[in-house]
Design a protein around this motif. Structure first.
Motif, PDB file in Angstrom:
ATOM      1  N   THR A  49      14.504 -18.511  10.278  1.00  0.00           N
ATOM      2  CA  THR A  49      14.469 -17.058  10.166  1.00  0.00           C
ATOM      3  C   THR A  49      13.980 -16.494  11.493  1.00  0.00           C
ATOM      4  N   THR A  50      14.041 -15.201  11.630  1.00  0.00           N
ATOM      5  CA  THR A  50      13.543 -14.525  12.823  1.00  0.00           C
ATOM      6  C   THR A  50      12.534 -13.477  12.393  1.00  0.00           C
ATOM      7  N   LEU A  51      11.374 -13.486  13.025  1.00  0.00           N
ATOM      8  CA  LEU A  51      10.344 -12.486  12.737  1.00  0.00           C
ATOM      9  C   LEU A  51      10.779 -11.144  13.320  1.00  0.00           C
ATOM     10  N   PRO A  52      10.173 -10.050  12.841  1.00  0.00           N
ATOM     11  CA  PRO A  52      10.572  -8.716  13.321  1.00  0.00           C
ATOM     12  C   PRO A  52      10.543  -8.548  14.840  1.00  0.00           C
ATOM     13  N   ASP A  53       9.684  -9.298  15.534  1.00  0.00           N
ATOM     14  CA  ASP A  53       9.622  -9.175  16.997  1.00  0.00           C
ATOM     15  C   ASP A  53      10.630 -10.080  17.705  1.00  0.00           C
ATOM     16  N   ILE A  82     -10.522 -13.173  17.560  1.00  0.00           N
ATOM     17  CA  ILE A  82      -9.662 -13.820  18.546  1.00  0.00           C
ATOM     18  C   ILE A  82      -8.366 -13.023  18.716  1.00  0.00           C
ATOM     19  N   ARG A  83      -7.785 -12.608  17.601  1.00  0.00           N
ATOM     20  CA  ARG A  83      -6.590 -11.758  17.603  1.00  0.00           C
ATOM     21  C   ARG A  83      -6.821 -10.633  16.604  1.00  0.00           C
ATOM     22  N   PRO A  84      -6.963  -9.408  17.098  1.00  0.00           N
ATOM     23  CA  PRO A  84      -7.208  -8.286  16.191  1.00  0.00           C
ATOM     24  C   PRO A  84      -6.076  -8.114  15.189  1.00  0.00           C
ATOM     25  N   ALA A  85      -6.395  -7.472  14.089  1.00  0.00           N
ATOM     26  CA  ALA A  85      -5.429  -7.259  13.015  1.00  0.00           C
ATOM     27  C   ALA A  85      -4.154  -6.602  13.537  1.00  0.00           C
ATOM     28  N   PHE A  86      -3.036  -7.138  13.084  1.00  0.00           N
ATOM     29  CA  PHE A  86      -1.732  -6.572  13.393  1.00  0.00           C
ATOM     30  C   PHE A  86      -0.878  -6.685  12.140  1.00  0.00           C
ATOM     31  N   ARG A  87       0.091  -5.811  12.021  1.00  0.00           N
ATOM     32  CA  ARG A  87       0.953  -5.788  10.837  1.00  0.00           C
ATOM     33  C   ARG A  87       2.226  -6.572  11.122  1.00  0.00           C
ATOM     34  N   LEU A  88       2.563  -7.481  10.225  1.00  0.00           N
ATOM     35  CA  LEU A  88       3.828  -8.190  10.258  1.00  0.00           C
ATOM     36  C   LEU A  88       4.633  -7.662   9.073  1.00  0.00           C
TER      37      LEU A  88
END
Length: 132
Positions: free
Chosen positions: A36-40, A96-102
């Motif tokens: 599959t391909t992620l939105p980015d 380490i990695r701030p919250a992001f929406r997937l």
């Protein structure tokens, strides 16, 4: 604060060699993979066993992940990811990695504990049974 234990929501292999990893886990554990391909636009493979999702494989790429070795990441479900990040910092950890929406998945974050171990957190978009 939630009174029930956190649920393991997802297991993800982050690797530089996704083809080799898919072969290894197909032979070793009998997993099948759905590309599959992620939105980015990032490549991703959903791992299935007996028709049930058991995890995924994320391809590490440069320059974003330069110097990071292949590793397994476990994501624990939280009710409020911003609150969980705040509590992690209050306890002496770091974000380490701030919250992001997937999109279609939820809000994700990676935090480190006081000993340097990292864990993924997810505030899922939709309820579903956690992986076992």
């Amino acid at each position: 604060m939630a009174s029930s234990p956190l649920k393991v929501w997802w297991h993800e292999l982050n690797t530089w060699e996704p083809e080799q990893a898919r072969h290894f886990y197909r032979v070793t554990l009998g997993w099948d993979f759905e590309p599959t391909t992620l939105p980015d636009g990032t490549r991703y493979w959903l791992a299935h066993k007996d028709g049930r999702a058991v995890g995924g494989i994320f391809q590490l790429t440069e320059p974003d992940f330069e110097g990071i070795p292949s590793h397994w990441m476990t994501y624990l479900a939280v009710e409020d990811i911003v609150d969980a990040q705040s509590r992690a910092e209050l306890a002496g950890g770091e974000i380490i990695r701030p919250a992001f929406r997937l999109p279609g998945v939820g809000r994700l974050s990676v935090v480190g504990d006081t000993a340097g171990a990292i864990i993924g957190l997810i505030e899922p978009e939709e309820p579903r049974p956690p992986v076992h």
